[in-house]
Every structure is written in C-alpha cells, then in structure tokens.
Write an enzyme that holds these catalytic residues in place. Structure first.
Site, PDB file in Angstrom:
ATOM      1  N   LYS A   1      10.716   2.697  -1.491  1.00 18.24           N
ATOM      2  CA  LYS A   1       9.757   2.240  -2.505  1.00 18.24           C
ATOM      3  C   LYS A   1      10.316   1.280  -3.564  1.00 18.24           C
ATOM      4  O   LYS A   1      10.062   1.451  -4.755  1.00 18.24           O
ATOM      5  CB  LYS A   1       9.160   3.447  -3.230  1.00 18.24           C
ATOM      6  CG  LYS A   1       8.334   4.350  -2.362  1.00 18.24           C
ATOM      7  CD  LYS A   1       7.814   5.537  -3.134  1.00 18.24           C
ATOM      8  CE  LYS A   1       8.912   6.480  -3.527  1.00 18.24           C
ATOM      9  NZ  LYS A   1       8.438   7.780  -4.002  1.00 18.24           N
TER      10      LYS A   1
ATOM     11  N   ASP B   1       8.321  15.202  -4.762  1.00 18.19           N
ATOM     12  CA  ASP B   1       6.971  15.263  -5.359  1.00 18.19           C
ATOM     13  C   ASP B   1       5.972  16.041  -4.487  1.00 18.19           C
ATOM     14  O   ASP B   1       5.088  16.737  -5.001  1.00 18.19           O
ATOM     15  CB  ASP B   1       6.425  13.868  -5.713  1.00 18.19           C
ATOM     16  CG  ASP B   1       6.513  12.866  -4.579  1.00 18.19           C
ATOM     17  OD1 ASP B   1       7.046  13.211  -3.510  1.00 18.19           O
ATOM     18  OD2 ASP B   1       6.045  11.724  -4.757  1.00 18.19           O
TER      19      ASP B   1
END
Ligand code: GLC
Length: 471
Positions: free
Chosen positions: A161, A197
């Site tokens: 990312k 997450d």
C-alpha cells in the site's frame, strides 16, 4: 457518433472487466487451494496467500478493563487513540484520538524516520492528554503482512500500500517502536500487542457478538482473517481449538494465478506501482488502486476517440489524479451527474452528455468487479469454515471496515448478493464498526495483558519464558 452507439462501444470496450458467476466460482476455488498451501507446514514458504497465524485464539471473555493506547498505521491516515475498555458494558470507549499525516517522503524514507515520526506523534498526543507520566499498554494496529512470533513480536514480511521504508522488512516492529520511544526518552510504553486491522475488526465485532468469526477490510488495501481449526494450522504446535488466521488475501495472484482475469489496465497499475508483482489481488480491488484503473481506462478510451472529443487533459494524464472517492461520488444516486460534471471539469476535461454516461459506466464496471472479486474471496472463507466444521449450513457474522465498503453507494449490496450465490449454504451477517480495528487492538492488548498477569501470578519465576504468548 450518436450517443447510444458511443455507449455500446464503451460497453464492449469494458468487456474484459466483467466476471461471470462461473469465473468467480473458479476464482473462489483457486483461492481455497492457495489458502491450503499457505497453511501447510511444507508449502507455506512459497504460498502467495500467506495465511499468517496471529496467536489470537479466543475472543474476549468480558473481564477485561482499563485504559489503553492504540496506534493505527496502514490505512488512509496514521492515528493515535486513548481508549477505555469497560467490563460492565462490554464496551470499548474512544476517549480521544488524533490524526497525524505521514508525509510521502517518510512513507518511502528510512524505518528510523518512520518510527521517530510515530513516536513523536504519540508524544504530542500524550502531552495533550496529560498522560505522559502514565505507562499505558498499547495496541498497535499495523496493517501489513507480519510473521507473528508472539502477540508482542511481529516481523514485517513486506510493505504494501505505498509504504516502502528501508530497514524494516525482516525486523520486529515492536522493537523498532520501542527503540524510537527510547531515543526520545520523555515517556514510556507498557505492554505492546501487535494486531492486523482485520484481526482488530474481528475482535471488536466479537466482543459484542460472539458469533463473529470473520474480519474483513476493503479500504486502502483489502484483506480478511477468520477462525481456523488449530489442527489445520500446521505451523503452530497444538491441535485443539481455533486460531485467528490473517489470510493476506491481497497477495492472491502473486504467483500468476489470476493472470487470465487481469486486464491490460491491471497490468499497468501493477507495473507502475512501487512494488510490482506484489499484492496483485489487492491492486484489482482496493481504494489505493481503483481510481487509477478508472483513470487509465479513461485515457485509453479518449485516445481511442470514445470520450471527450479525443482530447486528453494534462491532469487526466497524471498518475493517481483520479481519486477512488470520485468513483463513489459519480455513482451516487441523485447527485451523481452533478458530481461527474464537477470532477471532469476539475480534471480539465471538456465533456458532453454522452461522456457523462460513459464515465459513470466505467466507474460502475470497475467498482462492481471489485465487489464481485471480494465476494469470491469471502465465499472461499465462508465455505471453508463450513466444510471444516462438517456443517450443512453455517451462519456467522463478518466484522467489516474500510472506506470502499463503507462509502461506495452499492458496493456492499453487490458483494452480499454475490456471496449468497457463491456460498449458498452460508448465511453471513455483516457488521460495520467505526474504528473497529483500533478498538479491537485494545481488546487484544487487554486480553494479552490479563493472560500475562495470570501466568505471572501462577509462576513468578518464569520471567524469561521463551514460549510464544497467545491471546
Ligand atoms: C494490505 C496489508 C494487510 C492489511 C490490508 C488492509 O493488504 O498487507 O495486512 O490487512 O492491506 O488494510
């Protein structure tokens, strides 16, 4: 060219993005095979879907309480939280939080710069909250693939990312954070638990709802975790019970197994990324890349004289100029057309009525493919849990977070409909929780601390215990 003829050409241009249920079913089967490979003792090292053990075995028992710090790195922003776990109400309260920007040069600078920046943001937050003198436990939601050795020892496998800080891959992230805090010397950290997450989202959902067994993120990146039978987690000792597995499904396709469904635009997005060949599935789906896929499509279609009177603007030629949030704005019921006009004008484009419709179609096709691919992956997990347990029918809750899932007007609906088709013997109930991943990280920390305290009471002399610590 008349409007309808243009639209027909646009639609045929976009054909390579449409995935039939048959293809999706096949993709789901391929992912299942990859998952099995990732779990295998002798096959995991070459698996593209990493299936990482998290050492989280149980959801909270409700006796946890106290104040915690939480950090969240890996989404749109870096965030610092002060949270309170309340035993009586089975609740995690957000007391306060702060967003810190991570400048691009830090995202791709040295690891030391990154962790110094994080420690500085945390220091400023503690100061503002009057918490600098307390030694609080900290849950670190670190949303990158990590080989977890224990709940407080987590080795970064690789950046994803848009992050690419040198000297961090292969290192223990907890140690790097502690070293940075130590370099400052103006505050101390208590116990640190590392949480992906997806795992935080699952734990937060599971605190309120015992039947939550899948955590899913569709935001800047995409990933999911679920409760796997320990007997299948071949890399961790022990046969009984279950462990939460961080699938890292974003890496699906890194071995070429999605080559037949990648379009020329997917290949270009991958080629021009900072990590070519890595996280192929994520690059077809998530918020970090979807806007760029649309932009590349618009440029190509303009050059092929299907849009904007064949005039490409300088802005449209700029990488990442078409934000993923534009897709949601363009597809919005009611305001979509006005939004499209504004967005195209801001991109320096001269548009006509046919262009507005065509751009909307392009956005529809790209976001719909993303939702359908996610559905195929989620169906693979649901079907696997059902098979694992030998059930005719399996019902569970999926904890979800991420801007794409939450903000796009019809993404979640399409995803759910396709999962129903691909996993007809599973009933999935979806729960979105605000800041779920961070609150869940505090939960994991609370549980880990409770267990650590209990084992300390049982055996005070066991200070240098080498056994992996579980939650
Ligand atoms: C990327 C990360 C993964 C994370 C996901 C969602 O795929 O590798 O760890 O869960 O993004 O943030």
């Amino acid at each position: 060219m008349c409007e309808d003829a243009t639209l027909a050409k646009v639609v045929s241009f976009l054909e390579s993005f449409s995935l039939s249920l048959e293809t999706l079913r096949d993709i789901s089967t391929r992912l299942t095979k990859n998952m099995i490979q990732g779990l295998g003792r002798h096959t995991h090292h070459k698996a593209s879907v990493k299936m990482l053990p998290t050492f989280v075995r149980a959801t909270p028992d409700g006796t946890e309480e106290g104040d915690f710090l939480a950090l969240d790195l890996g989404g749109t922003n870096f965030r610092v939280f002060h949270v309170r776990v309340q035993q009586d109400e089975r609740n995690v309260l957000k007391m306060d939080s702060e967003i810190c920007a991570i400048p691009r040069e830090i995202m791709t600078g040295t690891g030391e710069q990154l962790f110094d920046h994080i420690a500085a943001c945390l220091g400023t937050f503690l100061e503002s909250q009057g918490l600098k003198d307390q030694v609080l436990p900290l849950g670190f939601t670190f949303s990158f693939p990590c080989e977890q050795k224990e709940i407080d020892k987590s080795i970064l496998i690789r950046w994803t990312k848009g992050f690419n800080c040198s000297g961090v891959e292969g290192r223990d992230v907890v140690q790097l954070l502690k070293e940075a805090v130590h370099r400052r010397g103006d505050y101390e950290l208590g116990f640190v638990a590392m949480v992906n997450d997806t795992v935080g989202t699952l734990m937060n959902c599971g605190y309120k709802n015992q039947s939550c067994e899948i955590g899913m993120i569709i935001g800047t990146g995409t990933n999911a975790c679920y409760m796997e039978e320990m007997c299948n987690v071949q890399r961790v000792e022990g046969e009984g019970g279950r462990m939460c597995i961080n699938t890292e499904w974003g890496g699906f396709g890194d071995d070429g197994s999605l080559r037949d469904v990648q379009t020329e635009f997917d290949l270009e997005v991958d080629r021009s990324s900072i990590n070519p060949g890595v996280h192929i599935f994520e690059k077809m789906i998530s918020g970090m890349y979807m806007g760029e896929i649309v932009r590349l499509l618009l440029v190509k279609m303009t050059k092929d004289q299907l849009l904007f009177s064949a005039q490409v603007s300088a802005q449209l030629q700029t990488k990442d100029a078409f934000l993923t949030k534009f897709i949601s704005e363009i597809e919005e019921e009611g305001t979509g057309e006005e939004n499209t006009k504004r967005i195209l004008s801001d991109l320096g484009l001269q548009w006509g009525a046919a262009d507005l419709r065509a751009v909307r179609t392009v956005c529809d096709v790209v976001s719909s493919r993303s939702a359908r691919l996610c559905a195929a992956a989620l169906a693979a997990i649901a079907n696997r849990i059902r098979t694992n347990r030998g059930l005719d029918h399996f019902k569970t809750t999926v904890g979800v977070d991420g801007t794409v899932y939450k903000k796009h007007p019809n993404f979640s609906e399409e995803l759910r409909a396709v999962v129903r088709d691909l996993a007809p013997c599973c009933t999935l109930d979806f729960r979105v929780s605000e800041d779920g991943s961070v609150k869940g990280a505090a939960m994991v920390t609370a549980v880990a601390q409770r267990i650590a305290a209990q084992s300390h009471l049982i055996d005070d002399s066991d200070d240098d215990d080498d056994e992996p610590r579980d939650v």
